[in-house]
Design a protein around this motif. Structure first.
Motif, PDB file in Angstrom:
ATOM      1  N   ILE A  44     -16.909   6.838  10.816  1.00  0.00           N
ATOM      2  CA  ILE A  44     -17.483   6.904   9.057  1.00  0.00           C
ATOM      3  C   ILE A  44     -16.978   7.088   7.839  1.00  0.00           C
ATOM      4  O   ILE A  44     -16.769   7.039   7.343  1.00  0.00           O
ATOM      5  N   GLU A  45     -16.121   8.710   8.562  1.00  0.00           N
ATOM      6  CA  GLU A  45     -15.230   9.338   7.816  1.00  0.00           C
ATOM      7  C   GLU A  45     -14.541   8.881   7.338  1.00  0.00           C
ATOM      8  O   GLU A  45     -13.665   9.191   6.033  1.00  0.00           O
ATOM      9  N   TYR A  46     -14.022   7.694   7.959  1.00  0.00           N
ATOM     10  CA  TYR A  46     -12.271   7.423   6.729  1.00  0.00           C
ATOM     11  C   TYR A  46     -13.428   6.237   5.546  1.00  0.00           C
ATOM     12  O   TYR A  46     -13.159   6.341   4.385  1.00  0.00           O
ATOM     13  N   PHE A  47     -13.798   5.716   6.189  1.00  0.00           N
ATOM     14  CA  PHE A  47     -15.187   4.764   5.181  1.00  0.00           C
ATOM     15  C   PHE A  47     -15.988   5.556   3.622  1.00  0.00           C
ATOM     16  O   PHE A  47     -15.378   4.984   2.352  1.00  0.00           O
ATOM     17  N   PHE A  63       0.729  -1.057  -0.353  1.00  0.00           N
ATOM     18  CA  PHE A  63      -0.057   0.336  -0.214  1.00  0.00           C
ATOM     19  C   PHE A  63       0.809   1.311  -0.058  1.00  0.00           C
ATOM     20  O   PHE A  63       0.574   2.327  -0.578  1.00  0.00           O
ATOM     21  N   GLU A  64       1.988   1.727   1.104  1.00  0.00           N
ATOM     22  CA  GLU A  64       2.372   2.312   0.885  1.00  0.00           C
ATOM     23  C   GLU A  64       3.441   3.007  -0.547  1.00  0.00           C
ATOM     24  O   GLU A  64       3.312   3.758  -1.112  1.00  0.00           O
ATOM     25  N   ARG A  65       4.102   0.919  -0.912  1.00  0.00           N
ATOM     26  CA  ARG A  65       4.451   1.855  -2.365  1.00  0.00           C
ATOM     27  C   ARG A  65       3.676   2.237  -3.133  1.00  0.00           C
ATOM     28  O   ARG A  65       4.186   3.717  -4.397  1.00  0.00           O
ATOM     29  N   ILE A  66       2.998   1.832  -3.617  1.00  0.00           N
ATOM     30  CA  ILE A  66       1.337   2.304  -4.318  1.00  0.00           C
ATOM     31  C   ILE A  66       1.229   3.636  -4.184  1.00  0.00           C
ATOM     32  O   ILE A  66       0.847   4.470  -4.862  1.00  0.00           O
ATOM     33  N   PRO A  96      -3.319   8.394   4.245  1.00  0.00           N
ATOM     34  CA  PRO A  96      -4.259   9.512   3.837  1.00  0.00           C
ATOM     35  C   PRO A  96      -5.305   9.405   2.330  1.00  0.00           C
ATOM     36  O   PRO A  96      -5.733  10.091   1.915  1.00  0.00           O
ATOM     37  N   GLU A  97      -3.427   9.332   1.606  1.00  0.00           N
ATOM     38  CA  GLU A  97      -3.332   9.477   0.401  1.00  0.00           C
ATOM     39  C   GLU A  97      -3.930   8.373  -0.807  1.00  0.00           C
ATOM     40  O   GLU A  97      -3.989   8.477  -1.774  1.00  0.00           O
ATOM     41  N   MET A 151      -8.878  -2.096   7.401  1.00  0.00           N
ATOM     42  CA  MET A 151      -8.172  -0.642   7.413  1.00  0.00           C
ATOM     43  C   MET A 151      -8.272   0.567   8.240  1.00  0.00           C
ATOM     44  O   MET A 151      -8.103   0.948   7.952  1.00  0.00           O
ATOM     45  N   VAL A 152      -9.744   0.223   8.415  1.00  0.00           N
ATOM     46  CA  VAL A 152      -9.989   2.085   9.260  1.00  0.00           C
ATOM     47  C   VAL A 152      -9.325   1.780  10.664  1.00  0.00           C
ATOM     48  O   VAL A 152      -8.759   2.717  10.695  1.00  0.00           O
ATOM     49  N   PHE A 153      -9.515   0.653  11.173  1.00  0.00           N
ATOM     50  CA  PHE A 153      -9.647   0.662  12.224  1.00  0.00           C
ATOM     51  C   PHE A 153      -7.975   0.131  12.996  1.00  0.00           C
ATOM     52  O   PHE A 153      -7.574   0.336  13.840  1.00  0.00           O
ATOM     53  N   SER A 154      -7.799  -0.814  12.019  1.00  0.00           N
ATOM     54  CA  SER A 154      -6.571  -0.415  12.198  1.00  0.00           C
ATOM     55  C   SER A 154      -5.448   1.065  11.706  1.00  0.00           C
ATOM     56  O   SER A 154      -3.553   0.492  12.198  1.00  0.00           O
ATOM     57  N   GLY A 155      -5.918   1.505  11.612  1.00  0.00           N
ATOM     58  CA  GLY A 155      -4.988   2.759  11.173  1.00  0.00           C
ATOM     59  C   GLY A 155      -4.302   2.731   9.704  1.00  0.00           C
ATOM     60  O   GLY A 155      -3.787   4.586   9.705  1.00  0.00           O
ATOM     61  N   LEU A 156      -5.181   2.096   9.218  1.00  0.00           N
ATOM     62  CA  LEU A 156      -3.656   1.929   7.848  1.00  0.00           C
ATOM     63  C   LEU A 156      -4.383   3.556   6.977  1.00  0.00           C
ATOM     64  O   LEU A 156      -3.732   4.447   5.984  1.00  0.00           O
ATOM     65  N   LEU A 157      -5.938   3.948   7.139  1.00  0.00           N
ATOM     66  CA  LEU A 157      -5.680   5.250   6.091  1.00  0.00           C
ATOM     67  C   LEU A 157      -5.181   6.639   7.079  1.00  0.00           C
ATOM     68  O   LEU A 157      -4.929   7.542   6.282  1.00  0.00           O
ATOM     69  N   GLU A 158      -5.540   5.957   8.112  1.00  0.00           N
ATOM     70  CA  GLU A 158      -4.454   7.141   9.007  1.00  0.00           C
ATOM     71  C   GLU A 158      -2.820   7.479   8.969  1.00  0.00           C
ATOM     72  O   GLU A 158      -2.637   8.896   8.666  1.00  0.00           O
ATOM     73  N   ARG A 159      -2.480   6.182   8.083  1.00  0.00           N
ATOM     74  CA  ARG A 159      -1.729   6.275   8.123  1.00  0.00           C
ATOM     75  C   ARG A 159      -0.939   6.794   6.666  1.00  0.00           C
ATOM     76  O   ARG A 159      -0.212   7.342   6.641  1.00  0.00           O
TER      77      ARG A 159
END
Length: 349
Positions: free
Chosen positions: A257-260, A148-151, A209-210, A199-207
């Motif tokens: 819900i905002e992450y979803f 995810f990080e590289r793409i 956000p793009e 993905m939301v609750f693990s904090g993936l989108l926090e890490r």
């Protein structure tokens, strides 16, 4: 006639189909892929698409994916066969298929990064496709994060996420398989929703956000159950004995819900305009993209294109929102520059 970018549909290059026949683990899946002509007979597919000259398809591999066919040593080769095959389809028919989405050997993360670079930098892939789990392993596993990080940060391209759940996974304990194809009809939207939640609750989108991730079938269950999801997850931890999950909310900078709503949803809903309206209400017109899931319909090709277009037209959207769904949002995801003509030009290297 409004141009349309079909951003989620499927093919199976002939060489990869042979690998599926040799190494596939699900007999029903092998039967389905082998008999679905529009999946691998590209001249027939091109002829079918002549009915909609305004439609261009960004192609992606149908399941089974490389990691479903072989172990970590074999899957990199299988992914290369799939990607080379899709790149060749795009070279031969650039007007109909101006781009493809790369498949990765997800059970070999190091090789997946190498294949990602090759597919994007050498073959011109528009992004990568992952499944909602890696042979049952969650997508928020630490070894998946570098992908995810590289793409996202290096290639700055989107991710297509396809649901997966095998027929061999039973619906009830004590049974040996799923009945009545529940594993696909209901199981796949569920698996998509589970992967999104992880993905939301693990904090993936926090890490990251793009990260731009396109969910098949318009976000699975989330739009329809958004009210339930918002109100019950706001109480996360209240139903857990040890209460540890309550700490999760403290680590997130905004309500779950905002992450979803950061995900994208496609219009693959079997032609249901009411379901599409639900998806639009949830994601917003800027995060919904036209797609057909061709050729997985009862007519084996044309029905989901025709009915997908009808489902959008039935909503009587304003011209700006309709353009966003048909090609505007896809153009941004695919990196087309403002002012480009709506029709994509084949850009495979």
């Amino acid at each position: 006639m409004t141009p349309k970018i079909d951003i989620y549909n499927h093919v199976m290059p002939q060489a990869y189909l042979e690998l599926v026949k040799q190494h596939g683990k699900e007999p029903g899946m092998i039967k389905r892929m082998s008999n679905l002509r529009m999946l691998w007979d590209m001249p027939a597919r091109v002829e079918m698409l002549s009915t909609w000259p305004e439609v261009q398809q960004i192609i992606s591999l149908a399941v089974p994916s490389p990691e479903m066919l072989g172990g970590p040593q074999e899957s990199p080769h299988y992914a290369r066969v799939a990607n080379e095959g899709m790149a060749e389809i795009c070279r031969r028919w650039p007007d109909q298929f101006p781009g493809f989405v790369a498949s990765l050997p997800m059970n070999n993360p190091d090789a997946a990064l190498i294949e990602m670079d090759h597919a994007i930098e050498q073959l011109g892939a528009k992004g990568v496709q992952i499944l909602s789990s890696v042979n049952g392993k969650p997508v928020d596993s630490p070894e998946v994060f570098p992908i995810f990080e590289r793409i996202t940060l290096h290639h700055r391209k989107p991710v297509w996420m396809h649901p997966t759940r095998p027929a061999s996974k039973p619906d009830y304990v004590g049974e040996d398989k799923s009945q009545y194809e529940i594993w696909q009809v209901l199981g796949w939207p569920f698996e998509t929703s589970v992967a999104m939640a992880r993905m939301v609750f693990s904090g993936l989108l926090e890490r990251l956000p793009e990260l731009r991730l396109i969910t098949h079938h318009c976000g699975g269950m989330l739009p329809y159950f958004s009210g339930r999801a918002e109100t019950l997850w706001a109480q996360l931890g209240s139903r857990s004995v040890d209460g540890a999950e309550a700490e999760v909310l403290k680590r997130l900078s905004k309500p779950p819900i905002e992450y979803f709503k950061m995900f994208y949803g496609d219009t693959v809903l079997g032609g249901s305009s009411s379901a599409l309206r639900c998806g639009l209400d949830f994601f917003g017109a800027d995060h919904v993209v036209f797609a057909s899931d061709c050729p997985f319909d009862p007519e084996e090709g044309p029905m989901f294109i025709r009915e997908g277009i009808r489902s959008i037209e039935d909503l009587d959207l304003n011209a700006d929102d309709a353009r966003k769904l048909y090609f505007g949002n896809a153009s941004k995801l695919l990196g087309l520059k403002p002012g480009n003509p709506p029709f994509l030009q084949g850009s495979q290297k």
